[in-house]
Design an enzyme around this catalytic site. Structure first.
Site, PDB file in Angstrom:
ATOM      1  N   ASP A  17      -8.087  -5.088  -0.213  1.00  0.00           N
ATOM      2  CA  ASP A  17      -8.602  -5.810  -1.375  1.00  0.00           C
ATOM      3  C   ASP A  17      -8.208  -7.269  -1.401  1.00  0.00           C
ATOM      4  O   ASP A  17      -8.721  -8.033  -2.213  1.00  0.00           O
ATOM      5  CB  ASP A  17      -8.151  -5.119  -2.659  1.00  0.00           C
ATOM      6  CG  ASP A  17      -8.911  -3.839  -2.862  1.00  0.00           C
ATOM      7  OD1 ASP A  17     -10.079  -3.807  -2.462  1.00  0.00           O
ATOM      8  OD2 ASP A  17      -8.331  -2.874  -3.380  1.00  0.00           O
TER       9      ASP A  17
ATOM     10  N   HIS B  69       0.848  -1.181   0.000  1.00  0.00           N
ATOM     11  CA  HIS B  69       0.000   0.000   0.000  1.00  0.00           C
ATOM     12  C   HIS B  69       0.884   1.231   0.000  1.00  0.00           C
ATOM     13  O   HIS B  69       1.944   1.230   0.616  1.00  0.00           O
ATOM     14  CB  HIS B  69      -0.924   0.005   1.227  1.00  0.00           C
ATOM     15  CG  HIS B  69      -2.097   0.898   1.034  1.00  0.00           C
ATOM     16  ND1 HIS B  69      -2.035   2.242   1.280  1.00  0.00           N
ATOM     17  CD2 HIS B  69      -3.339   0.639   0.570  1.00  0.00           C
ATOM     18  CE1 HIS B  69      -3.204   2.777   0.983  1.00  0.00           C
ATOM     19  NE2 HIS B  69      -4.016   1.832   0.551  1.00  0.00           N
TER      20      HIS B  69
END
Ligand code: CMC
Length: 428
Positions: free
Chosen positions: A364, A307
């Protein structure tokens, strides 16, 4: 700490103020940089170090894995609030009272329909069209059906625009899915909760009464809350940027949907499931795919890992992992893909490459597994992300317009040819 930062260029010193946010984040305010230095600019591809705005909506601390909407911890909101309350919180700044929430919901219900002509637009898309392309186009098309521009200085006008999109967007989401499945385009029911109604619109069969499944309802509500805002990410920055030219709310949201579509952003949830399926088809050898992800000659990346801002853990992934276990357990789903996911996660968490680069499973990684268990087609996963992110985009657009932010227009450092004499075509 000193209240200014000093920049020295060619022996000349320039002072710039430091600004500190409410969570003690410090930024150098370079608004006067070009004027003070005679045109010197900064360069920061991907804006890894650049704040585009001051915002009071979402606080995120990537090192400590903190995510708060308007000061409330994501863990508390996911456990104790519902999606519509969170939407209200993000957009208006405070949790609603019972009366405020009821009015908000009723006003949204009044807008929960779209012009029948929208069906003609949907008809024109091939059944195979990616739902994100369809959703982006339909959202933009709402501008044509609702052409009056929003007077952002009028609280009433602003409120009307907000309930309008919150009412119509779920219809577009459901119709996008139903079109891809050859199902008739339906409408929801005014008697249901916001998320309950979305599920009905998505899953109702033409020849049977729709029965609510509370496990799926709770799981979807939680997923939407977790996705509702994430400060200045790619799609949100896009919404603010497009909106900064005073383009309409619908047009700004449509651009955000396009930005979200990419596999490095919201499209990752679809990419994760496709990757897990590919590993399964290939015989389930997770080590082989781990090696591919680490090979710099191979473009393959472990989707759902890493991320831009979370360099410790993604707090949303923690909540969602528990939810995924609960949903699959409650529904009695045995999914080999989940075993592959668990195997990959535990290998990556102890692998030097991933540990050194602080690459952890992100939101996700697990959301697709829940969507799959709910019976949502893989190509719809990013659409579900957009549904969740809608209140965040609206809140950020509203904040940007109310703060009267200037049009977004970054600078560049030109690295092309210097002036060249023009050669006529016959002499080239
Ligand atoms: N698999 C393998 N290596 C990776 C991965 C990955 N998923 N992510 C980052 N790396 C490596 C990258 O190759 C680089 O290595 P090196 O330092 O040797 O060059 C290092 O880690 C840093 O990566 P980066 O690309 O500079 O990091 P970034 O902050 O620019 O990118 C990211 C963040 C999310 C785009 C990236 O981690 C990625 O592509 N992840 C997979 C896609 C994904 O899951 N995206 C969903 C993000 S969460 C949902 C959302 O908020 O949108």
């Amino acid at each position: 700490m000193s209240k200014t930062a000093t920049l020295e260029i060619d022996g000349k010193k320039h002072e710039f103020p430091l600004i500190t946010g409410t969570e003690n984040e410090v930024a150098i305010d370079i608004k006067t940089l070009r004027a003070a230095t005679g045109g010197v600019t900064t360069i920061d591809p991907g804006y890894k170090n650049t704040g585009s705005c001051e915002s009071a909506i979402t606080f995120l601390n990537g090192e400590e894995g903190i995510l708060r909407y308007r000061g409330y911890a994501i863990e508390d909101l996911a456990e104790k609030a519902d999606f519509l309350e969170v939407a209200y919180l993000l957009i208006f700044g405070d949790l609603p009272t019972t009366e405020q929430l009821e009015k908000f919901h009723n006003d949204i219900k009044e807008e929960s329909h779209v012009d029948e002509d929208v069906k003609k637009i949907i008809e024109a898309f091939p059944k195979s069209a990616h739902p994100m392309g369809v959703l982006s186009s339909l959202t933009s098309a709402l501008t044509a059906f609702n052409p009056s521009s929003v007077n952002v200085d009028s609280e009433e006008d602003m409120y009307k625009a907000i309930v309008k999109i919150l009412g119509k967007f779920p219809v577009l989401v459901a119709w996008t899915m139903r079109k891809s499945q050859g199902q008739p385009l339906n409408y929801g029911s005014k008697n249901l909760g916001y998320v309950e109604n979305i599920l009905k619109m998505m899953f109702e069969k033409p020849n049977e009464d729709y029965k609510q499944n509370d496990i799926l309802l709770n799981a979807l509500d939680k997923l939407l809350i977790l996705h509702a805002d994430h400060e200045q990410n790619c799609s949100t920055s896009t919404v603010r940027m497009v909106g900064s030219s005073h383009a309409s709310l619908f047009a700004s949201l449509s651009s955000g949907i396009s930005a979200l579509w990419g596999p490095l952003h919201g499209g990752a949830n679809q990419a994760v499931l496709e990757m897990l399926e590919a590993i399964k088809e290939d015989g389930g050898d997770t080590k082989k795919f781990m090696a591919k992800a680490k090979d710099k000659e191979d473009p393959f990346r472990l989707m759902g890992f890493g991320h831009r801002v979370y360099k410790n853990f993604d707090p949303r992934a923690k909540i969602i992992k528990v939810a995924a276990d609960e949903v699959l357990g409650d529904l009695g789903v045995e999914d080999p893909v989940l075993d592959i996911a668990k195997g990959l996660a535990s290998e990556a968490l102890s692998d030097e490459y991933f540990v050194k680069r602080k690459l952890y499973p992100n939101v996700d990684f697990y959301s697709g597994i829940i969507y799959r268990a709910m019976g949502i087609p893989v190509e719809m996963f990013t659409v579900m992300f957009a549904l969740g992110r809608l209140p965040g985009w609206i809140a950020q657009w509203k904040e940007m317009r109310l703060r009267k932010e200037p049009i977004g227009r970054p600078r560049q450092v030109y690295i092309g040819e210097t002036h060249r004499e023009f050669t006529p075509l016959e002499k080239r």
